[in-house]
Write a protein that holds these residues in place. Sequence first.
Motif, short mmCIF file in Angstrom:
data_model
loop_
_atom_site.label_atom_id
_atom_site.label_comp_id
_atom_site.label_asym_id
_atom_site.label_seq_id
_atom_site.Cartn_x
_atom_site.Cartn_y
_atom_site.Cartn_z
N PHE A 115 44.40 63.27 60.47
CA PHE A 115 43.35 63.51 59.48
C PHE A 115 43.23 62.32 58.52
N PHE A 116 44.36 61.80 58.07
CA PHE A 116 44.39 60.66 57.16
C PHE A 116 43.84 59.40 57.84
N TYR A 117 44.25 59.16 59.06
CA TYR A 117 43.80 57.96 59.77
C TYR A 117 42.29 57.99 60.04
N VAL A 118 41.75 59.18 60.35
CA VAL A 118 40.31 59.30 60.57
C VAL A 118 39.55 58.97 59.29
N LYS A 119 40.07 59.40 58.16
CA LYS A 119 39.44 59.08 56.88
C LYS A 119 39.40 57.57 56.65
N LEU A 120 40.47 56.90 57.00
CA LEU A 120 40.52 55.44 56.83
C LEU A 120 39.56 54.74 57.79
N ASP A 121 39.42 55.27 58.99
CA ASP A 121 38.44 54.70 59.93
C ASP A 121 37.04 54.72 59.32
N ARG A 122 36.69 55.83 58.71
CA ARG A 122 35.37 55.96 58.09
C ARG A 122 35.23 54.99 56.92
N LEU A 123 36.30 54.82 56.17
CA LEU A 123 36.26 53.87 55.06
C LEU A 123 36.05 52.45 55.56
N LEU A 124 36.78 52.07 56.60
CA LEU A 124 36.67 50.72 57.15
C LEU A 124 35.30 50.47 57.78
N ALA A 125 34.68 51.51 58.31
CA ALA A 125 33.36 51.35 58.92
C ALA A 125 32.34 50.86 57.90
N GLY A 126 32.53 51.26 56.64
CA GLY A 126 31.63 50.81 55.59
C GLY A 126 32.09 49.55 54.88
N GLY A 127 33.27 49.05 55.26
CA GLY A 127 33.80 47.84 54.65
C GLY A 127 34.68 48.16 53.45
N LEU A 128 35.80 47.43 53.34
CA LEU A 128 36.70 47.63 52.21
C LEU A 128 36.04 47.17 50.91
N TYR A 129 36.32 47.90 49.86
CA TYR A 129 35.80 47.54 48.55
C TYR A 129 36.46 46.25 48.06
N ARG A 130 35.65 45.35 47.56
CA ARG A 130 36.14 44.08 47.01
C ARG A 130 35.77 44.00 45.53
N SER A 131 36.57 43.27 44.80
CA SER A 131 36.30 43.09 43.37
C SER A 131 36.95 41.79 42.92
N TYR A 132 36.61 41.39 41.70
CA TYR A 132 37.21 40.18 41.15
C TYR A 132 38.58 40.49 40.57
N LEU A 133 39.52 39.64 40.91
CA LEU A 133 40.90 39.80 40.47
C LEU A 133 41.36 38.52 39.81
N GLY A 134 41.91 38.64 38.61
CA GLY A 134 42.38 37.47 37.89
C GLY A 134 43.58 36.84 38.58
N VAL A 135 43.53 35.52 38.81
CA VAL A 135 44.61 34.80 39.49
C VAL A 135 45.04 33.62 38.62
N THR A 136 46.33 33.42 38.53
CA THR A 136 46.89 32.26 37.84
C THR A 136 47.55 31.37 38.89
N GLU A 137 47.18 30.08 38.89
CA GLU A 137 47.66 29.16 39.91
C GLU A 137 48.24 27.91 39.27
N ASN A 138 49.37 27.48 39.81
CA ASN A 138 50.01 26.24 39.36
C ASN A 138 49.90 25.23 40.50
N ALA A 139 48.91 24.34 40.40
CA ALA A 139 48.59 23.42 41.49
C ALA A 139 48.13 22.07 40.94
N PRO A 140 48.02 21.05 41.81
CA PRO A 140 47.57 19.72 41.35
C PRO A 140 46.14 19.71 40.83
N SER A 141 45.30 20.64 41.29
CA SER A 141 43.90 20.66 40.86
C SER A 141 43.62 21.90 40.00
#
Length: 428
Positions: A115-141
């Motif tokens: 039952f749980f896996y079928v629910k996830l199949d339906r969720l994936l069919a519509g695409g996973l929800y995306r959002s902006y997430l704050g990231v901190t990076e220590n890099a040369p640029s």
Amino acid sequence: MISNDQALSEYTVRERGQILLTRVTLEELKFLRKLEEQNKIILKVAPKKDDIIFLAKMFCGVVQVGTRRIFIEPKVPTRNLLFLVETTYSRPDVKFFDEASYAKGRNFIEFVMHFFYVKLDRLLAGGLYRSYLGVTENAPSVRGSLNIPRTLAENFVNRHKIVSNYDEYTEDIPENRIIRFTLESTKNLASTSALRSHLERLVFAFDGVGNPGHLPSDVFERMVYHRLNENYRPIHELCRVLLSGSAIEIPSGPVAFRSFLVNMEKLFQEFLVAIIRRSPRFADCRVERQSGAKILLRRGTGITKDIHTMPDIRVTKLENILVVDAKYKEPLIARMGRRIPVSPDVYQMMAYCVANVCPGALVYPKTATSEEDMNEIYEVRGSPTEFKLRTLDLSGSISTLKSVCVDLCDDLSQMARWPNNGRLEATT
């Protein structure tokens, strides 16, 4: 739940039933005692040494004790169990599939995981929800904005690096991390090849989502839903059920000690909340879960303190109109040749009605066609207090179960004490 190369003994017991386990080792007994301490099972001494009697309570699912796997079947038919879970943790107007070819009634855990896996199949069919997430990076640029304080503190030696902050549009967000964590935490519950194959596909689909390894205890309470992620709410509710049911896990060499047990009493209570909230009869009411009211004031001991009552459901409209308490047990007991209500339940409901100044209802499940239907009203002598004893038939077909849920809400609406002209509005 156990590797395929291990010899496995399987047992099946009905909810509130019992079985005899022979030659129980000390390690197995310790694990079973942990479950007993959590009030999920009862253990009794058997006549023979090293044997033990395993008594199931109101928790259904599976318990693995080393190479023993104990399936605890619910009294509710498998098809109707789907209705309870679906209605409680998802949208009510769903098309119910015929699970008879998949779950035969004994493998309750397989049914829930499917039952749980079928629910996830339906969720994936519509695409996973995306959002902006704050990231901190220590890099040369530099990406985004420069974080000067952290750059000075962290890169005093590595001066070629710069700490910067930026927002990344990603699927690796809390909504999806909860699901990924649940998949990883319950992967041992996929006990058939079909479930394991399904699980592998789902884990691959969530490959871009990190497994947090741990979730805060209040992660579900802190989650904020809106129009973009509202479809995650019922899945997260299922995640909560799965994570709470599979809390015990003790790996031990080549075998393991695990359990997944769903509290049927809690599920029945949540099911009643869901059907009352969605009923047109209570559309303009507020349906509160586990909401308390003061009933007594303790004095004369040096301490003044209120004593609260807390019915499972309280329905309000300007004022309290109804209290409902779910009782997942037999509604009546035999005494002196006749059947009467269970006294503690009656006293409890009387207290709820008095404290909330409204009628009440005790709702019990009927899990077999041979059981009696109950629909009786009780009045307290010399008082306007009245309450109903009612059964909800969970033993029939899906269409019948839907019908009796509608009838229950209609019946409770008639029982409610609507303020002024509210009753006419509710019963038309």
